[in-house]
Design a protein around this motif. Structure first.
Motif, PDB file in Angstrom:
ATOM      1  N   ASP A 303     -16.751 -10.701 -23.422  1.00 17.03           N
ATOM      2  CA  ASP A 303     -17.594 -10.108 -24.464  1.00 17.03           C
ATOM      3  C   ASP A 303     -18.929  -9.643 -23.909  1.00 17.03           C
ATOM      4  O   ASP A 303     -19.460  -8.595 -24.319  1.00 17.03           O
ATOM      5  CB  ASP A 303     -17.849 -11.127 -25.580  1.00 17.03           C
ATOM      6  CG  ASP A 303     -16.611 -11.438 -26.401  1.00 17.03           C
ATOM      7  OD1 ASP A 303     -15.647 -10.656 -26.332  1.00 17.03           O
ATOM      8  OD2 ASP A 303     -16.613 -12.457 -27.105  1.00 17.03           O
ATOM      9  N   CYS A 304     -19.482 -10.412 -22.998  1.00 20.35           N
ATOM     10  CA  CYS A 304     -20.817 -10.121 -22.478  1.00 20.35           C
ATOM     11  C   CYS A 304     -20.836  -8.900 -21.559  1.00 20.35           C
ATOM     12  O   CYS A 304     -21.897  -8.315 -21.345  1.00 20.35           O
ATOM     13  CB  CYS A 304     -21.367 -11.333 -21.723  1.00 20.35           C
ATOM     14  SG  CYS A 304     -21.437 -12.821 -22.734  1.00 20.35           S
ATOM     15  N   ASP A 305     -19.679  -8.526 -21.044  1.00 19.93           N
ATOM     16  CA  ASP A 305     -19.615  -7.406 -20.093  1.00 19.93           C
ATOM     17  C   ASP A 305     -19.662  -6.054 -20.784  1.00 19.93           C
ATOM     18  O   ASP A 305     -20.072  -5.057 -20.169  1.00 19.93           O
ATOM     19  CB  ASP A 305     -18.332  -7.508 -19.251  1.00 19.93           C
ATOM     20  CG  ASP A 305     -18.268  -8.785 -18.433  1.00 19.93           C
ATOM     21  OD1 ASP A 305     -19.353  -9.298 -18.079  1.00 19.93           O
ATOM     22  OD2 ASP A 305     -17.165  -9.267 -18.173  1.00 19.93           O
ATOM     23  N   ALA A 306     -19.234  -5.994 -22.036  1.00 11.58           N
ATOM     24  CA  ALA A 306     -19.179  -4.712 -22.753  1.00 11.58           C
ATOM     25  C   ALA A 306     -19.611  -4.913 -24.196  1.00 11.58           C
ATOM     26  O   ALA A 306     -18.787  -4.856 -25.116  1.00 11.58           O
ATOM     27  CB  ALA A 306     -17.772  -4.129 -22.675  1.00 11.58           C
ATOM     28  N   PRO A 307     -20.903  -5.144 -24.426  1.00 17.24           N
ATOM     29  CA  PRO A 307     -21.355  -5.439 -25.796  1.00 17.24           C
ATOM     30  C   PRO A 307     -21.112  -4.304 -26.779  1.00 17.24           C
ATOM     31  O   PRO A 307     -20.821  -4.554 -27.956  1.00 17.24           O
ATOM     32  CB  PRO A 307     -22.849  -5.740 -25.617  1.00 17.24           C
ATOM     33  CG  PRO A 307     -23.219  -5.142 -24.307  1.00 17.24           C
ATOM     34  CD  PRO A 307     -21.999  -5.224 -23.460  1.00 17.24           C
ATOM     35  N   HIS A 308     -21.233  -3.044 -26.328  1.00 19.95           N
ATOM     36  CA  HIS A 308     -20.988  -1.927 -27.243  1.00 19.95           C
ATOM     37  C   HIS A 308     -19.524  -1.864 -27.653  1.00 19.95           C
ATOM     38  O   HIS A 308     -19.201  -1.616 -28.825  1.00 19.95           O
ATOM     39  CB  HIS A 308     -21.412  -0.607 -26.597  1.00 19.95           C
ATOM     40  CG  HIS A 308     -22.891  -0.386 -26.631  1.00 19.95           C
ATOM     41  ND1 HIS A 308     -23.519   0.616 -25.923  1.00 19.95           N
ATOM     42  CD2 HIS A 308     -23.880  -1.042 -27.291  1.00 19.95           C
ATOM     43  CE1 HIS A 308     -24.829   0.564 -26.148  1.00 19.95           C
ATOM     44  NE2 HIS A 308     -25.064  -0.436 -26.975  1.00 19.95           N
ATOM     45  N   ALA A 309     -18.636  -2.090 -26.704  1.00 18.69           N
ATOM     46  CA  ALA A 309     -17.211  -2.099 -27.025  1.00 18.69           C
ATOM     47  C   ALA A 309     -16.896  -3.232 -28.001  1.00 18.69           C
ATOM     48  O   ALA A 309     -16.107  -3.070 -28.946  1.00 18.69           O
ATOM     49  CB  ALA A 309     -16.389  -2.251 -25.754  1.00 18.69           C
ATOM     50  N   LEU A 310     -17.544  -4.370 -27.797  1.00 13.09           N
ATOM     51  CA  LEU A 310     -17.355  -5.509 -28.701  1.00 13.09           C
ATOM     52  C   LEU A 310     -17.825  -5.164 -30.109  1.00 13.09           C
ATOM     53  O   LEU A 310     -17.132  -5.427 -31.095  1.00 13.09           O
ATOM     54  CB  LEU A 310     -18.132  -6.717 -28.165  1.00 13.09           C
ATOM     55  CG  LEU A 310     -18.155  -7.965 -29.053  1.00 13.09           C
ATOM     56  CD1 LEU A 310     -16.756  -8.544 -29.205  1.00 13.09           C
ATOM     57  CD2 LEU A 310     -19.108  -9.008 -28.472  1.00 13.09           C
ATOM     58  N   SER A 316     -21.010  -5.166 -35.806  1.00 13.55           N
ATOM     59  CA  SER A 316     -22.262  -5.655 -35.225  1.00 13.55           C
ATOM     60  C   SER A 316     -22.476  -7.147 -35.479  1.00 13.55           C
ATOM     61  O   SER A 316     -22.933  -7.876 -34.596  1.00 13.55           O
ATOM     62  CB  SER A 316     -23.448  -4.865 -35.795  1.00 13.55           C
ATOM     63  OG  SER A 316     -23.378  -3.518 -35.428  1.00 13.55           O
ATOM     64  N   GLU A 317     -22.163  -7.600 -36.686  1.00 10.77           N
ATOM     65  CA  GLU A 317     -22.439  -8.989 -37.037  1.00 10.77           C
ATOM     66  C   GLU A 317     -21.668  -9.951 -36.146  1.00 10.77           C
ATOM     67  O   GLU A 317     -22.227 -10.899 -35.581  1.00 10.77           O
ATOM     68  CB  GLU A 317     -22.100  -9.235 -38.504  1.00 10.77           C
ATOM     69  CG  GLU A 317     -22.563 -10.586 -39.026  1.00 10.77           C
ATOM     70  CD  GLU A 317     -22.365 -10.704 -40.527  1.00 10.77           C
ATOM     71  OE1 GLU A 317     -23.338 -11.052 -41.222  1.00 10.77           O
ATOM     72  OE2 GLU A 317     -21.239 -10.445 -41.005  1.00 10.77           O
ATOM     73  N   ALA A 332     -28.665  -4.850 -26.923  1.00 14.09           N
ATOM     74  CA  ALA A 332     -27.827  -3.657 -26.780  1.00 14.09           C
ATOM     75  C   ALA A 332     -27.130  -3.270 -28.076  1.00 14.09           C
ATOM     76  O   ALA A 332     -26.861  -2.088 -28.314  1.00 14.09           O
ATOM     77  CB  ALA A 332     -26.789  -3.886 -25.679  1.00 14.09           C
ATOM     78  N   VAL A 333     -26.844  -4.252 -28.936  1.00 14.00           N
ATOM     79  CA  VAL A 333     -26.100  -3.947 -30.156  1.00 14.00           C
ATOM     80  C   VAL A 333     -26.927  -4.149 -31.424  1.00 14.00           C
ATOM     81  O   VAL A 333     -26.508  -3.741 -32.504  1.00 14.00           O
ATOM     82  CB  VAL A 333     -24.816  -4.803 -30.255  1.00 14.00           C
ATOM     83  CG1 VAL A 333     -23.911  -4.515 -29.073  1.00 14.00           C
ATOM     84  CG2 VAL A 333     -25.146  -6.282 -30.323  1.00 14.00           C
TER      85      VAL A 333
END
Length: 401
Positions: A303-310, A316-317, A332-333
């Motif tokens: 999860d931490c590697d791609a916050p936007h993808a997450l 967002s929540e 970032a998000v």
């Protein structure tokens, strides 16, 4: 501690003066949290008053003064007066006739002390005259408030046997208003922790979430664990998860996030979706709360590697929940506007692909590449679509050869 309630903005409200005039200043008192919080310099969240009048009389007097009322708890003597500045609960003086640990049968009383005697803690049994603001303290609540001591009225074990939920209420009030622990209260809570099993799940969830929503619930939750209380209401929590809660609270504070009870509940549970589902069902959480708890339980290191993808995939929540639970940055998000894939299934059909699962497959393939490339513009999406269609055409040619 003063023997008079300090004048504050709420005590001077015109709509409350109208209620006082309707009921009679000598026949009512401000009571409970509004008195306690004002003495501590805290803005009260709710205004409550006690009165010698029976519920029917309260309704009649309010109607005569042009005040609308709702019989929110009329069987227990509570009428809600709907005022311009917010609702006020007006409750007739009461005394307990019988209790079974979950509910009480009450009778109306005539004396203020009788009403005070049935309340849980001394700091919640403070009354203030609505005009003179003179305080009435029957059980040493003012001294306890000054000493920041949460103490049951009378025998702690007896009060808990009357209403088992008072165990959790003790921990919540101790976290908010207490410094030193009251030995009698602690011993009683530990001894009677098992009685919490007999309470409705909704009542337990309400108090547990209220504790977790406090600015820093960690010392209180640790105390609940040490006394065996947490094991009764949340047996899934383990010591490793306590470490996660400690880290989460620190991360929330460092990054400027408000306390969040559901996120903190997730921290107390192992990251296993089936466990989150079971806890949400047992505590009768809402559908939204349940979805958040399960989504948080699905967290993983990637999860931490791609916050936007997450954030794109989970919202967002949930992304913020997972990042905070991992101790990662949320910047970032936090203010990121989640984009919409600039491609619809109809456009794929227009390119010669028949309606059906193949359209959905191509759409997913383009979307996956779009996410991996960090959400490029429409022109790039068209290129990705052309490449996917080209690969499909090549596969069809091979199949027909």
């Amino acid at each position: 501690m003063a023997d008079q309630l300090p004048a504050s903005e709420w005590t001077q409200r015109e709509d409350l003066a109208l209620l006082v005039a309707a009921l009679g200043a000598d026949d009512m008192r401000w009571v409970g949290g509004c008195v306690r919080d004002t003495l501590l310099g805290i803005e009260p969240a709710d205004i409550d008053c006690a009165t010698v009048h029976r519920p029917g009389t309260v309704i009649d007097k309010c109607r005569a003064a042009g005040i609308r009322t709702v019989p929110t708890g009329i069987d227990h003597g509570t009428i809600t007066a709907l005022l311009d500045g917010g609702p006020v609960e007006v409750t007739t003086l009461r005394r307990d006739v019988s209790t079974d640990g979950r509910r009480a049968t009450v009778a109306f009383a005539d004396e203020w002390r009788e009403d005070a005697a049935r309340r849980d803690f001394t700091i919640n049994a403070l009354y203030a005259h609505p005009e003179t603001l003179e305080l009435e303290d029957y059980f040493g609540g003012l001294a306890d408030l000054e000493a920041r001591r949460v103490r049951f009225i009378g025998d702690a074990r007896e009060r808990i046997r009357e209403d088992h939920l008072r165990i959790l209420r003790y921990f919540r009030f101790q976290a908010r208003f207490g410094d030193a622990l009251d030995d009698e209260a602690i011993a009683a809570c530990q001894e009677l922790a098992g009685t919490l099993k007999g309470l409705s799940r909704e009542r337990v969830a309400m108090e547990l979430l209220a504790i977790l929503a406090l600015p820093d619930p960690v010392p209180t939750v640790q105390l609940m664990e040490r006394l065996g209380v947490l094991a009764v209401i949340l047996p899934e929590a383990r010591r490793n998860e306590m470490v996660c809660l400690i880290a989460l609270v620190a991360s929330e504070k460092a990054q400027g996030h408000s306390p969040d009870a559901i996120r903190r509940l997730a921290a107390l549970l192992p990251p296993i979706p089936t466990i989150a589902e079971a806890v949400a069902a047992r505590l009768r959480l809402s559908k939204m709360q349940r979805a958040r708890l399960v989504c948080a339980a699905e967290r993983k290191p990637a999860d931490c590697d791609a916050p936007h993808a997450l954030a794109y995939r989970e919202g967002s929540e949930c992304a913020i929940d997972r990042l905070l639970l991992a101790g990662a940055e949320t910047a970032a998000v936090r203010e990121w506007a989640i984009p919409e894939l600039p491609l619809k299934g109809g456009e794929i059909v227009a390119r010669g692909v028949g309606k059906g699962p193949e359209v959905a497959r191509i759409l997913r393939a383009v979307e996956s590449r779009w996410i991996d490339e960090h959400f490029p513009d429409r022109a790039r999406v068209e290129t990705l679509l052309a490449e996917e269609l080209g690969q499909r055409s090549a596969s069809d040619d091979e199949a027909s050869a």
